[in-house]
Write a protein that holds these residues in place. Structure first.
Motif, PDB file in Angstrom:
ATOM      1  N   TYR A   1       0.837  -1.048   0.397  1.00  0.00           N
ATOM      2  CA  TYR A   1      -0.038  -0.284  -0.166  1.00  0.00           C
ATOM      3  C   TYR A   1       1.029   1.130  -0.386  1.00  0.00           C
ATOM      4  O   TYR A   1       0.710   2.233  -0.743  1.00  0.00           O
ATOM      5  N   GLN A   2       2.009   0.948   0.871  1.00  0.00           N
ATOM      6  CA  GLN A   2       2.858   2.562   1.016  1.00  0.00           C
ATOM      7  C   GLN A   2       3.079   2.349  -0.444  1.00  0.00           C
ATOM      8  O   GLN A   2       3.838   3.497  -0.954  1.00  0.00           O
ATOM      9  N   ARG A   3       3.853   1.430  -1.210  1.00  0.00           N
ATOM     10  CA  ARG A   3       4.629   1.737  -2.834  1.00  0.00           C
ATOM     11  C   ARG A   3       3.818   2.341  -3.261  1.00  0.00           C
ATOM     12  O   ARG A   3       4.625   3.204  -3.970  1.00  0.00           O
ATOM     13  N   PHE A   4       2.304   2.111  -3.437  1.00  0.00           N
ATOM     14  CA  PHE A   4       1.334   2.559  -4.373  1.00  0.00           C
ATOM     15  C   PHE A   4       1.214   4.462  -3.634  1.00  0.00           C
ATOM     16  O   PHE A   4       0.869   4.994  -5.068  1.00  0.00           O
ATOM     17  N   LEU A   5       1.437   4.338  -2.759  1.00  0.00           N
ATOM     18  CA  LEU A   5       1.104   5.657  -2.593  1.00  0.00           C
ATOM     19  C   LEU A   5       2.270   6.247  -2.579  1.00  0.00           C
ATOM     20  O   LEU A   5       2.356   7.477  -3.413  1.00  0.00           O
ATOM     21  N   ASP A   6       3.220   5.880  -2.723  1.00  0.00           N
ATOM     22  CA  ASP A   6       4.829   7.011  -2.872  1.00  0.00           C
ATOM     23  C   ASP A   6       4.698   6.826  -4.760  1.00  0.00           C
ATOM     24  O   ASP A   6       6.161   8.119  -4.893  1.00  0.00           O
ATOM     25  N   ALA A   7       3.959   6.176  -5.275  1.00  0.00           N
ATOM     26  CA  ALA A   7       4.020   6.277  -6.435  1.00  0.00           C
ATOM     27  C   ALA A   7       2.455   6.839  -7.151  1.00  0.00           C
ATOM     28  O   ALA A   7       2.605   6.887  -8.206  1.00  0.00           O
ATOM     29  N   GLY A   8       2.148   7.549  -6.307  1.00  0.00           N
ATOM     30  CA  GLY A   8       1.275   8.581  -6.826  1.00  0.00           C
ATOM     31  C   GLY A   8      -0.005   7.570  -6.656  1.00  0.00           C
ATOM     32  O   GLY A   8      -0.609   8.814  -7.735  1.00  0.00           O
ATOM     33  N   ILE A   9      -0.272   6.121  -6.273  1.00  0.00           N
ATOM     34  CA  ILE A   9      -1.944   5.839  -6.637  1.00  0.00           C
ATOM     35  C   ILE A   9      -2.309   5.199  -5.286  1.00  0.00           C
ATOM     36  O   ILE A   9      -1.290   4.998  -3.942  1.00  0.00           O
ATOM     37  N   LEU A  10      -3.928   5.551  -5.172  1.00  0.00           N
ATOM     38  CA  LEU A  10      -4.136   5.468  -3.903  1.00  0.00           C
ATOM     39  C   LEU A  10      -4.831   4.103  -3.903  1.00  0.00           C
ATOM     40  O   LEU A  10      -5.507   3.607  -4.445  1.00  0.00           O
ATOM     41  N   GLY A  11      -4.243   3.148  -4.087  1.00  0.00           N
ATOM     42  CA  GLY A  11      -4.312   1.807  -4.023  1.00  0.00           C
ATOM     43  C   GLY A  11      -5.050   0.442  -4.047  1.00  0.00           C
ATOM     44  O   GLY A  11      -4.830   0.142  -2.899  1.00  0.00           O
ATOM     45  N   GLY A  12      -6.795   0.620  -3.020  1.00  0.00           N
ATOM     46  CA  GLY A  12      -7.355   0.605  -2.938  1.00  0.00           C
ATOM     47  C   GLY A  12      -7.604   0.838  -1.239  1.00  0.00           C
ATOM     48  O   GLY A  12      -7.220   1.920  -0.874  1.00  0.00           O
ATOM     49  N   VAL A  13      -8.425  -0.257  -0.949  1.00  0.00           N
ATOM     50  CA  VAL A  13      -8.769   0.291   0.780  1.00  0.00           C
ATOM     51  C   VAL A  13      -8.821  -1.017   1.232  1.00  0.00           C
ATOM     52  O   VAL A  13      -8.740  -2.035   1.073  1.00  0.00           O
ATOM     53  N   ARG A  14      -7.148  -0.359   2.309  1.00  0.00           N
ATOM     54  CA  ARG A  14      -6.759  -1.952   3.243  1.00  0.00           C
ATOM     55  C   ARG A  14      -8.231  -2.889   4.269  1.00  0.00           C
ATOM     56  O   ARG A  14      -9.203  -1.266   4.582  1.00  0.00           O
ATOM     57  N   LEU A  15      -8.614  -3.255   3.850  1.00  0.00           N
ATOM     58  CA  LEU A  15      -9.793  -3.847   4.803  1.00  0.00           C
ATOM     59  C   LEU A  15      -9.337  -5.564   4.675  1.00  0.00           C
ATOM     60  O   LEU A  15      -8.925  -6.284   3.991  1.00  0.00           O
ATOM     61  N   LYS A  16      -9.717  -5.502   6.520  1.00  0.00           N
ATOM     62  CA  LYS A  16      -8.361  -6.834   6.971  1.00  0.00           C
ATOM     63  C   LYS A  16      -7.623  -7.406   6.569  1.00  0.00           C
ATOM     64  O   LYS A  16      -6.399  -6.594   6.794  1.00  0.00           O
ATOM     65  N   ASP A  17      -7.371  -9.215   5.862  1.00  0.00           N
ATOM     66  CA  ASP A  17      -6.420  -9.305   5.573  1.00  0.00           C
ATOM     67  C   ASP A  17      -5.969  -9.268   4.098  1.00  0.00           C
ATOM     68  O   ASP A  17      -5.816 -10.089   3.873  1.00  0.00           O
ATOM     69  N   GLY A  18      -6.417  -8.003   3.411  1.00  0.00           N
ATOM     70  CA  GLY A  18      -6.294  -7.759   1.794  1.00  0.00           C
ATOM     71  C   GLY A  18      -7.116  -6.631   1.138  1.00  0.00           C
ATOM     72  O   GLY A  18      -6.476  -5.408   2.285  1.00  0.00           O
TER      73      GLY A  18
END
Length: 439
Positions: A399-416
């Motif tokens: 998720y942090q790699r996505f943010l670093d690349a300027g992407i809101l990579g979905g929503v963190r939900l439980k184990d996925g």
């Protein structure tokens, strides 16, 4: 007085403080922990020119990072046609409020009437009210409606597939209205009719059942026979749906729902950091007098010309408080106008095409993520433009790699991760996300 625009004098403050039983403003806020109280001077210049003020806010705004959005879970990054903000910013719309005097509010009443007509058609229901605050509170109002219609029944079954944020709002409303909420557990990500039947048969005093379509995991649920089962047990059936998805999915009306609610944000309203949005509520004609808010109708004036009027107003501001269905005090009229213009511009075919493009993009993204070997679908169920996957690795780091690349990579939900795709997402943006995920 230290502040020339504050009307209260020191004498006024003294009288008010004495009335509440304290001797100072510090004593009034004594229960606020010192650790969170701000004691310094505000870092605000005493004066500035208009150009300087604009520049200050432009600099502040530039600090916001604009991300490519693959997140959803109730708020979706759909395209907004440029004509909508242009029309919406006209002063007659921005300054209009509740149309108490119909004779001077014909424009406002007219577009509310069109909004109601379009929402009734989109949901397949008979009646729409003027609009609600947002999807969560609209669902809470539906919960109170079914209890009011059920008279002595005070239990409401709520699918585990409902957005958890909406469920929190239901919990808050239920707590103060003597309503008991019972969760319907999911099986492989979906609500089972057999489970609903068992709960309806074993519990007494069930006023209604609330489900979501698509559910929180993006899964398209099959609600065939749900309404009939509810009605057999004298309960009402409520469907919470993403408004834009109803352009291609089976409507609440086709499913036999008594009440259809949800958020209209997906009808072109920008994400805007969480609002303002607009909730919708539609129902069968049988329940029209149980609806909160107001309903605009069309009639003829004494000259035989078309006129629009407030037909039903079942809120506490208009009738005796104890007889009111709700104390909702605003109808989000400006945002109702927003989605009315959007639906008018898009038309049936445009709404359908936007939904189909979102569906296609989501399934392409899902297929490409699965090909990396690092993702697996959490549930083997049909989904629309949103899907929940498990990641074979450190999901937080991804998720942090996505943010670093300027992407809101979905929503963190439980184990996925819960990914959403709209018609705004390009093939290049999707491929870039997959490339980062495959690292």
């Amino acid at each position: 007085m230290n502040y020339k625009y504050f009307p209260h004098t020191d004498a006024d403050l003294k009288v008010m403080l004495e009335h509440v039983g304290v001797d100072s403003l510090d004593a009034l806020y004594a229960q606020v922990p010192e650790s969170i109280r701000f004691r310094d001077e505000y870092d605000i210049p005493l004066s500035a020119s208009e150009m300087e003020v604009r520049k200050t806010f432009q600099l502040l705004g530039s600090q916001n990072q604009q991300l490519v959005c693959f997140a959803g879970m109730g708020a979706y990054d759909h395209y907004t046609p440029s004509v909508i903000p242009s029309l919406l910013s006209r002063s007659e719309y921005l300054t209009s409020y509740t149309p108490y005097q119909a004779e001077i509010s014909q424009g406002t009443l007219h577009y509310i009437f069109e909004y109601q007509s379009m929402m009734a058609e989109l949901t397949g229901m008979e009646v729409s009210n003027a609009s609600m605050y947002d999807g969560a509170t609209a669902t809470a109002e539906a919960m109170m409606m079914v209890v009011a219609a059920g008279k002595k029944a005070n239990k409401v079954l709520v699918s585990e597939g409902l957005n958890p944020q909406t469920r929190q709002v239901l919990d808050t409303y239920a707590l103060h209205h003597g309503i008991e909420l019972v969760t319907i557990p999911l099986e492989n990500g979906a609500t089972r009719l057999t489970t609903v039947k068992e709960q309806l048969s074993s519990l007494e005093g069930v006023a209604g059942v609330i489900v979501q379509q698509p559910n929180v995991y993006g899964i398209i649920e099959d609600f065939t026979n749900f309404a009939d089962t509810c009605h057999e047990h004298k309960a009402l059936f409520v469907m919470d749906s993403v408004a834009a998805d109803l352009a291609v999915l089976k409507t609440p009306g086709e499913c036999g729902a008594d009440i259809a609610v949800g958020d209209g944000q997906s009808l072109g309203i920008p994400l805007s950091y969480g609002g303002p949005y607009v909730g919708y509520m539609c129902c069968t004609e049988k329940l029209i007098r149980k609806m909160p808010g107001r309903i605009v109708g069309k009639t003829l004036d004494n000259r035989g010309q078309r006129a629009f009027v407030l037909t039903l107003q079942a809120r506490e501001q208009h009738i005796r408080r104890q007889k009111a269905t709700s104390n909702i005090c605003s109808n989000q009229s400006l945002m109702a106008l927003f989605v009315t213009i959007y639906m008018s511009l898009m038309g049936r075919q445009g709404l359908k095409e936007a939904a189909e493009q979102s569906y296609g993009g989501a399934h392409y993204l899902c297929d490409e993520l699965l090909k990396t070997g690092k993702f697996s679908l959490a549930y083997d169920r049909p989904f629309f433009n949103e899907f929940f996957v498990r990641y074979d690795g450190d999901a937080d780091a991804l998720y942090q790699r996505f943010l670093d690349a300027g992407i809101l990579g979905g929503v963190r939900l439980k184990d996925g991760l819960l990914f959403a795709v709209t018609e705004k997402r390009t093939r290049e943006e999707i491929d870039n996300l997959v490339k980062i995920a495959a690292l």
